[in-house]
Design a protein around this motif. Structure first.
Motif, PDB file in Angstrom:
ATOM      1  N   VAL A 271       1.022  -1.083  -0.052  1.00  0.00           N
ATOM      2  CA  VAL A 271       0.078   0.080   0.081  1.00  0.00           C
ATOM      3  C   VAL A 271       1.137   1.475  -0.172  1.00  0.00           C
ATOM      4  N   LEU A 272       0.463   2.175  -0.818  1.00  0.00           N
ATOM      5  CA  LEU A 272       1.129   3.432  -0.832  1.00  0.00           C
ATOM      6  C   LEU A 272      -0.121   4.395  -0.144  1.00  0.00           C
ATOM      7  N   TYR A 273       0.288   5.178   0.857  1.00  0.00           N
ATOM      8  CA  TYR A 273      -0.471   6.187   1.596  1.00  0.00           C
ATOM      9  C   TYR A 273      -0.110   7.484   1.176  1.00  0.00           C
ATOM     10  N   ILE A 274      -0.852   8.222   0.425  1.00  0.00           N
ATOM     11  CA  ILE A 274      -0.386   9.656  -0.138  1.00  0.00           C
ATOM     12  C   ILE A 274      -1.201  10.581   0.936  1.00  0.00           C
ATOM     13  N   ASP A 275      -0.683  11.437   1.715  1.00  0.00           N
ATOM     14  CA  ASP A 275      -1.169  12.221   2.345  1.00  0.00           C
ATOM     15  C   ASP A 275      -1.066  13.640   2.176  1.00  0.00           C
ATOM     16  N   THR A 276      -1.963  14.581   1.705  1.00  0.00           N
ATOM     17  CA  THR A 276      -1.694  15.969   0.869  1.00  0.00           C
ATOM     18  C   THR A 276      -2.213  17.075   1.958  1.00  0.00           C
ATOM     19  N   ASP A 277      -2.825  16.602   3.163  1.00  0.00           N
ATOM     20  CA  ASP A 277      -3.189  17.594   4.163  1.00  0.00           C
ATOM     21  C   ASP A 277      -2.152  18.163   4.597  1.00  0.00           C
ATOM     22  N   VAL A 278      -2.478  19.596   5.015  1.00  0.00           N
ATOM     23  CA  VAL A 278      -1.256  20.569   5.338  1.00  0.00           C
ATOM     24  C   VAL A 278      -0.464  20.176   6.485  1.00  0.00           C
ATOM     25  N   HIS A 279      -1.344  19.087   7.333  1.00  0.00           N
ATOM     26  CA  HIS A 279      -0.971  18.976   8.729  1.00  0.00           C
ATOM     27  C   HIS A 279      -0.183  17.439   8.485  1.00  0.00           C
ATOM     28  N   HIS A 280       0.987  17.464   9.047  1.00  0.00           N
ATOM     29  CA  HIS A 280       1.442  16.083   8.719  1.00  0.00           C
ATOM     30  C   HIS A 280       0.606  14.605   9.113  1.00  0.00           C
ATOM     31  N   GLY A 281       0.627  13.956   8.360  1.00  0.00           N
ATOM     32  CA  GLY A 281       0.051  12.433   8.679  1.00  0.00           C
ATOM     33  C   GLY A 281       0.739  11.648   9.629  1.00  0.00           C
ATOM     34  N   ASP A 282       0.483  12.179  10.969  1.00  0.00           N
ATOM     35  CA  ASP A 282       1.300  11.525  12.019  1.00  0.00           C
ATOM     36  C   ASP A 282       0.883  10.204  12.354  1.00  0.00           C
ATOM     37  N   GLY A 283      -0.465  10.222  12.554  1.00  0.00           N
ATOM     38  CA  GLY A 283      -1.124   8.834  13.148  1.00  0.00           C
ATOM     39  C   GLY A 283      -0.682   7.660  12.127  1.00  0.00           C
ATOM     40  N   VAL A 284      -1.020   7.738  10.971  1.00  0.00           N
ATOM     41  CA  VAL A 284      -0.847   6.741   9.889  1.00  0.00           C
ATOM     42  C   VAL A 284       0.564   6.487   9.924  1.00  0.00           C
TER      43      VAL A 284
ATOM     44  N   THR B  64       8.985  14.352  -5.736  1.00  0.00           N
ATOM     45  CA  THR B  64       9.105  13.377  -5.189  1.00  0.00           C
ATOM     46  C   THR B  64       8.316  12.202  -5.110  1.00  0.00           C
ATOM     47  N   LEU B  65       7.082  12.436  -5.462  1.00  0.00           N
ATOM     48  CA  LEU B  65       5.930  11.416  -5.636  1.00  0.00           C
ATOM     49  C   LEU B  65       6.255  10.499  -6.597  1.00  0.00           C
ATOM     50  N   ARG B  66       6.773  10.944  -7.798  1.00  0.00           N
ATOM     51  CA  ARG B  66       6.859   9.972  -8.792  1.00  0.00           C
ATOM     52  C   ARG B  66       8.160   9.224  -8.708  1.00  0.00           C
ATOM     53  N   LYS B  67       9.135   9.684  -8.012  1.00  0.00           N
ATOM     54  CA  LYS B  67      10.347   9.248  -7.879  1.00  0.00           C
ATOM     55  C   LYS B  67      10.068   7.986  -6.734  1.00  0.00           C
ATOM     56  N   ILE B  68       9.207   8.238  -5.604  1.00  0.00           N
ATOM     57  CA  ILE B  68       9.037   7.396  -4.687  1.00  0.00           C
ATOM     58  C   ILE B  68       7.966   5.943  -5.069  1.00  0.00           C
ATOM     59  N   ILE B  69       7.016   6.373  -5.830  1.00  0.00           N
ATOM     60  CA  ILE B  69       6.231   5.509  -6.489  1.00  0.00           C
ATOM     61  C   ILE B  69       6.871   4.563  -7.383  1.00  0.00           C
ATOM     62  N   SER B  70       7.551   5.012  -8.099  1.00  0.00           N
ATOM     63  CA  SER B  70       8.566   4.208  -8.970  1.00  0.00           C
ATOM     64  C   SER B  70       9.397   3.271  -8.212  1.00  0.00           C
ATOM     65  N   ALA B  71       9.950   3.783  -7.189  1.00  0.00           N
ATOM     66  CA  ALA B  71      10.782   2.759  -6.388  1.00  0.00           C
ATOM     67  C   ALA B  71       9.915   1.549  -5.730  1.00  0.00           C
ATOM     68  N   PHE B  72       9.003   2.046  -5.171  1.00  0.00           N
ATOM     69  CA  PHE B  72       7.997   1.228  -4.050  1.00  0.00           C
ATOM     70  C   PHE B  72       7.207   0.342  -4.851  1.00  0.00           C
ATOM     71  N   LYS B  73       6.748   0.790  -5.988  1.00  0.00           N
ATOM     72  CA  LYS B  73       5.835  -0.318  -6.824  1.00  0.00           C
ATOM     73  C   LYS B  73       4.837  -0.836  -5.868  1.00  0.00           C
ATOM     74  N   PRO B  74       3.613   0.170  -5.547  1.00  0.00           N
ATOM     75  CA  PRO B  74       2.495  -0.591  -4.542  1.00  0.00           C
ATOM     76  C   PRO B  74       1.662  -1.128  -5.602  1.00  0.00           C
TER      77      PRO B  74
END
Length: 391
Positions: free
Chosen positions: A167-180, A242-252
């Protein structure tokens, strides 16, 4: 029957309300659904209620039993500022005070997000959207930041336990997605990505670039903290690179995205200075990446957003309009002016504290350019390189 996109909603989620003066207002849901109906993008028969899952079966995937017991007990209690139980579990603060019916409303939100995940993972749909979800600050043992139960984390745990999918979890909220992030900090098969205003100045004070995971999960956690007063160009550059580089490496195998829309310049609880432009491009980018990397499997959730009349309905509607390839999404992508429906404007303008925008995109004159733009952009570019340097 399979469908490309399914919309999840239940009226019980409107009961998730901390009080009349609290910024987290479920009216946001009604405003968004009404806007989608007015542009013929959503009909009553298209809205699917959550599946009735067992409470203990779902919540125990993430939350401690003593915390769940406390939430249930406080949901039936009269409000008492000195409640020891509330203080013990983070439900005594101005941000996240307990309220009558809290457990039922929060549980409905969890069920909605898990239903969205199940529909996608079983192939009943490619995309699923649950507006009321995205309560990303809740921890296993306490409430935090307007969040009682962490529906996103529960949905991810359900996917991992039932399907073993990455699973790739993407969080675009202005506050850090700390709980997840902290729930999956040691899991190499859940990649958490959060782009947010730096914690140096904003709640929850975390989400620094050095937070990369622990044990086997090291390297599967990514944070992109942005400078205050970041504008559209720099925000989108940081996100894309950043996201394009990360999803390419992680391959969710599947994407879950949280669409907090509080990075807008109008939002009263943050300092990022973006316009509706990023909220048109965020779902477009994720939609593209889902079809490139996950065979279209994409679950979208709501989140923060506290200018509930001018920003949230447009931003959240654009997620659904993108999912269903609606003509309005195509018009906006082509740079055409697209006007909001007059009936929606006339219906809501009488209770809006601000003059409502008349178009889907902002008038550039309504958002004042920021000084120090070059300096802010350069700092964000330095952060981008740190984020992706090991990929």
């Amino acid at each position: 029957m399979a469908s490309d996109s399914i919309f999840i909603y239940h009226s019980d989620t409107s009961g998730y309300k901390f009080g009349e003066e609290h910024p987290f207002d479920p009216l946001r849901l009604a405003l968004t659904i009404d806007l989608l109906k007015e542009v013929d993008a959503l009909y009553d028969e298209d809205i699917q209620p959550p599946t009735v899952y067992s409470e203990d079966e779902l919540l125990s995937l993430v939350h401690r039993t003593d915390y769940l017991d406390a939430v249930k007990q406080l949901s039936e209690a009269e409000i008492d500022d000195n409640s020891v139980l509330a203080q013990q579990f983070g439900l005594h603060t101005e941000d996240t005070p307990y309220f009558p019916g809290m457990h039922k409303a929060a549980m409905s939100i969890v069920r909605g997000s898990v239903t969205a995940a199940e529909l996608v993972m079983t192939g009943q749909t490619k995309h699923a959207y649950h507006l009321a979800g995205g309560l990303h600050h809740a921890f296993p043992d306490r409430a935090s930041g307007f969040c009682v139960y962490n529906d996103a984390a529960v949905a991810i745990k359900h996917i991992r336990q039932t399907y073993g999918a990455k699973v790739l979890y993407i969080d675009t909220d202005v506050h850090h997605g700390d709980g997840v992030q902290w729930v999956f900090y040691d899991d190499p098969d859940v990649c958490t990505y959060s782009i947010h205003e730096t914690g140096k100045f904003l709640f929850p004070g975390t989400g620094y670039v050095h937070e990369k995971g622990t044990d086997h999960g090291f390297g599967a956690c990514f944070n992109v903290p942005l400078e205050p007063y970041t504008e559209d160009e720099s925000w989108l550059e940081s996100f894309n690179i950043t996201l394009r580089k990360i999803i390419s490496a992680f391959k969710p195998d599947v994407i879950i995205s949280q669409h907090g829309c509080d990075a807008h310049a109008f939002d009263p609880l943050s300092h990022i200075h973006c316009s509706m432009r990023i909220y048109a491009q965020i779902p477009a980018i994720i939609h593209e990446l889902a079809h490139t990397y996950t065979d279209g499997r994409w679950i979208a959730l709501g989140g923060g957003g506290y200018d509930i009349f001018r920003v949230v309905p447009r931003a959240w509607s654009l997620v659904w309009l993108t999912m269903i390839d609606h003509p309005i999404a195509h018009a906006i992508a082509a740079g055409e002016e697209a006007r909001l429906p007059d009936r929606w404007l006339s219906h809501w303008e009488s209770i809006s504290p601000h003059k409502l925008p008349t178009h889907w995109m902002d008038d550039p004159e309504d958002i004042e350019p920021m000084p120090r733009r070059i300096e802010i952009t350069n700092k964000n570019r330095m952060m981008q390189q740190i984020v992706i340097q090991d990929l």
